[in-house]
Design a protein around this motif. Structure first.
Motif, PDB file in Angstrom:
ATOM      1  N   CYS A 251      72.624  58.005  19.991  1.00  0.00           N
ATOM      2  CA  CYS A 251      73.707  58.893  19.626  1.00  0.00           C
ATOM      3  C   CYS A 251      73.377  60.316  20.074  1.00  0.00           C
ATOM      4  O   CYS A 251      72.240  60.778  19.891  1.00  0.00           O
TER       5      CYS A 251
ATOM      6  N   HIS B  99      74.407  62.885  18.778  1.00  0.00           N
ATOM      7  CA  HIS B  99      74.378  63.844  17.668  1.00  0.00           C
ATOM      8  C   HIS B  99      72.936  64.111  17.257  1.00  0.00           C
ATOM      9  O   HIS B  99      72.389  65.172  17.538  1.00  0.00           O
ATOM     10  N   LEU B 100      72.331  63.149  16.551  1.00  0.00           N
ATOM     11  CA  LEU B 100      70.932  63.348  16.107  1.00  0.00           C
ATOM     12  C   LEU B 100      70.020  62.191  16.515  1.00  0.00           C
ATOM     13  O   LEU B 100      68.934  62.047  15.986  1.00  0.00           O
ATOM     14  N   GLY B 101      70.478  61.360  17.412  1.00  0.00           N
ATOM     15  CA  GLY B 101      69.576  60.347  17.965  1.00  0.00           C
ATOM     16  C   GLY B 101      69.617  58.989  17.299  1.00  0.00           C
ATOM     17  O   GLY B 101      68.757  58.147  17.600  1.00  0.00           O
ATOM     18  N   CYS B 102      70.569  58.730  16.405  1.00  0.00           N
ATOM     19  CA  CYS B 102      70.639  57.392  15.803  1.00  0.00           C
ATOM     20  C   CYS B 102      71.118  56.378  16.845  1.00  0.00           C
ATOM     21  O   CYS B 102      71.525  56.742  17.954  1.00  0.00           O
TER      22      CYS B 102
ATOM     23  N   CYS C 256      78.501  55.198  15.366  1.00  0.00           N
ATOM     24  CA  CYS C 256      77.177  55.594  14.885  1.00  0.00           C
ATOM     25  C   CYS C 256      77.139  55.452  13.363  1.00  0.00           C
ATOM     26  O   CYS C 256      77.985  56.010  12.669  1.00  0.00           O
TER      27      CYS C 256
ATOM     28  N   CYS D  59      75.047  56.735  11.311  1.00  0.00           N
ATOM     29  CA  CYS D  59      74.450  57.884  10.610  1.00  0.00           C
ATOM     30  C   CYS D  59      75.531  58.868  10.146  1.00  0.00           C
ATOM     31  O   CYS D  59      75.622  59.188   8.964  1.00  0.00           O
ATOM     32  N   HIS D  60      76.346  59.346  11.058  1.00  0.00           N
ATOM     33  CA  HIS D  60      77.327  60.384  10.680  1.00  0.00           C
ATOM     34  C   HIS D  60      78.732  60.039  11.163  1.00  0.00           C
ATOM     35  O   HIS D  60      79.606  60.898  11.173  1.00  0.00           O
ATOM     36  N   GLY D  61      78.900  58.821  11.623  1.00  0.00           N
ATOM     37  CA  GLY D  61      80.249  58.350  11.939  1.00  0.00           C
ATOM     38  C   GLY D  61      80.783  58.739  13.298  1.00  0.00           C
ATOM     39  O   GLY D  61      81.985  58.626  13.562  1.00  0.00           O
ATOM     40  N   SER D  62      79.945  59.157  14.188  1.00  0.00           N
ATOM     41  CA  SER D  62      80.439  59.478  15.521  1.00  0.00           C
ATOM     42  C   SER D  62      80.947  58.223  16.215  1.00  0.00           C
ATOM     43  O   SER D  62      80.363  57.137  16.069  1.00  0.00           O
TER      44      SER D  62
ATOM     45  N   PRO E  38      80.569  63.905  14.658  1.00  0.00           N
ATOM     46  CA  PRO E  38      79.877  65.138  15.069  1.00  0.00           C
ATOM     47  C   PRO E  38      79.257  65.082  16.451  1.00  0.00           C
ATOM     48  O   PRO E  38      78.679  66.074  16.905  1.00  0.00           O
TER      49      PRO E  38
HETATM   50 FE1  FES Z   1      75.112  59.669  15.286  1.00  0.00          FE
HETATM   51 FE2  FES Z   1      74.953  61.711  13.707  1.00  0.00          FE
HETATM   52  S1  FES Z   1      73.428  60.679  14.734  1.00  0.00           S
HETATM   53  S2  FES Z   1      76.649  60.649  14.338  1.00  0.00           S
END
Ligand code: FES
Length: 374
Positions: free
Chosen positions: A296, A298-301, A314, A316-319, A331
């Motif tokens: 991802c 965003h933060l690497g998930c 994703c 983690c944060h729904g991307s 995000p």
């Molecule tokens: Fe994927 Fe935040 S890491 S949406």
């Protein structure tokens, strides 16, 4: 009164003369009768002084002079060994006859052996030899005397060192103590070994506790110091061999084009290599295959492909990302990244993870970021 004593030579000469006269008178007598001739008897007549007076007795023992003392002893020993007849004064008288017997051609009788007393003086060695022969002839009674005299000398022998106590003689309590020590020591060693292998501090502490129970406080303290030093040494040795990260190769083949139907996303290599292989014609209306990184932006998930919704989501944060990798919700600030892709010489698709392509930077137009299907 001062009549001269006849010497031995005179006596022998007279005896020979009488013997010769007797032989002439009875020439037919056998040699065996020689000892029975009156010669022995005549000897006393011819030497009455020697037989009757005490002076005759010392004659055979004339040897007594400076040496006679030892000779006497020797002769006494010989006599005690069975030569008694020679000790009598008459034997001293008969000795000349015994000496004459061989001259007459007769065999000397046993009693004639002591005639040596009247012969030449014997040396001490010869006397000792005769004494030994006499003792040997006397029988076993003389032997124990010599045997009994020997044990007196070895008294000075040093005492034998005390033998160490044998193992079998050890008290049972000592053996039980040694067995207990071995058991606890083995338990301690096992705890240390498995504690090190399993990296378990509890096992190491248990081993140290068991080992400490075997030692005195002083030794326990030194054992603790040694144990700590050993642990530090093992740690340093472990530091010298760092962990080796086994990473997948940056280039790998993912199969032929036919394995990826149009408008599909393959999860086959996600877990092993961290990529999706996408075959779609939704990006700029071009039929192409490309490899998307499962990371991802965003933060690497790690997003998941939702086949029913035809999107990457994703957790983690729904991307959310379209099949093409373009981000559309959440995000995530930018699209997913592509990996290098090409058709290898053998016709297989080959992914190169060492090269990344970002859409926002205009890199997706690079022909090495996709394979166009015609
Ligand atoms: Fe994927 Fe935040 S890491 S949406």
């Amino acid at each position: 009164m001062e009549e001269k004593k006849p010497s031995t030579a005179d006596i022998l000469a007279k005896i020979r003369a009488q013997k010769a006269a007797a032989a002439a008178a009875a020439p037919t007598e056998t040699p065996l009768s020689a000892p029975e001739t009156p010669a022995p008897i005549a000897a006393p007549e011819s030497a009455p002084a020697a037989a009757s007076t005490p002076a005759a007795a010392p004659k055979p023992a004339a040897a007594p002079g400076p040496k006679p003392t030892s000779t006497k002893d020797i002769m006494a020993a010989i006599r005690s060994g069975g030569a008694k007849p020679a000790a009598t004064p008459s034997a001293a008288v008969t000795t000349p006859a015994a000496n004459l017997a061989p001259a007459a051609g007769t065999t000397p009788v046993a009693g004639a052996a002591p005639a040596a007393v009247a012969g030449p003086k014997l040396s001490p060695q010869e006397m000792l030899q005769k004494m030994r022969e006499a003792k040997a002839a006397a029988g076993p009674t003389a032997a124990p005397v010599a045997v009994a005299a020997k044990p007196t000398t070895p008294v000075a022998a040093p005492p034998m060192p005390a033998k160490p106590p044998s193992k079998a003689g050890k008290p049972a309590a000592v053996r039980r103590g040694m067995a207990s020590f071995a058991t606890v020591a083995s338990f301690s060693a096992i705890c240390f070994l498995f504690g090190y292998l399993l990296e378990s501090g509890f096992l190491i502490a248990l081993g140290a506790l068991a080992w400490g129970a075997l030692l005195s406080p002083f030794m326990a303290a030194w054992a603790a110091v040694a144990g700590i030093g050993g642990i530090w040494t093992l740690g340093i040795a472990r530091f010298m061999f760092p962990n080796v990260l086994v990473e997948p190769p940056s280039k790998f083949k993912v199969g032929p084009l036919s394995d990826y139907p149009l408008n599909t996303v393959s999860n086959k290599w996600k877990d092993q290599f961290g990529i999706w292989v996408v075959h779609t014609d939704q990006y700029e209306g071009r039929n192409m295959i490309f490899a998307l990184a499962s990371v991802c932006t965003h933060l690497g998930c790690t997003p998941n492909w939702l086949d029913g919704e035809q999107k990457f989501k994703c957790p983690c944060h729904g991307s959310g990302f379209y099949m093409t990798g373009i981000n559309f919700e959440g995000p995530a600030p930018r699209p997913l990244e592509r990996m290098g892709l090409r058709i290898a010489e053998d016709g297989m698709l080959e992914v190169n993870k060492s090269v990344k392509f970002q859409e926002e930077m205009g890199q997706w137009t690079d022909t090495t970021s996709y394979v166009e299907v015609v």
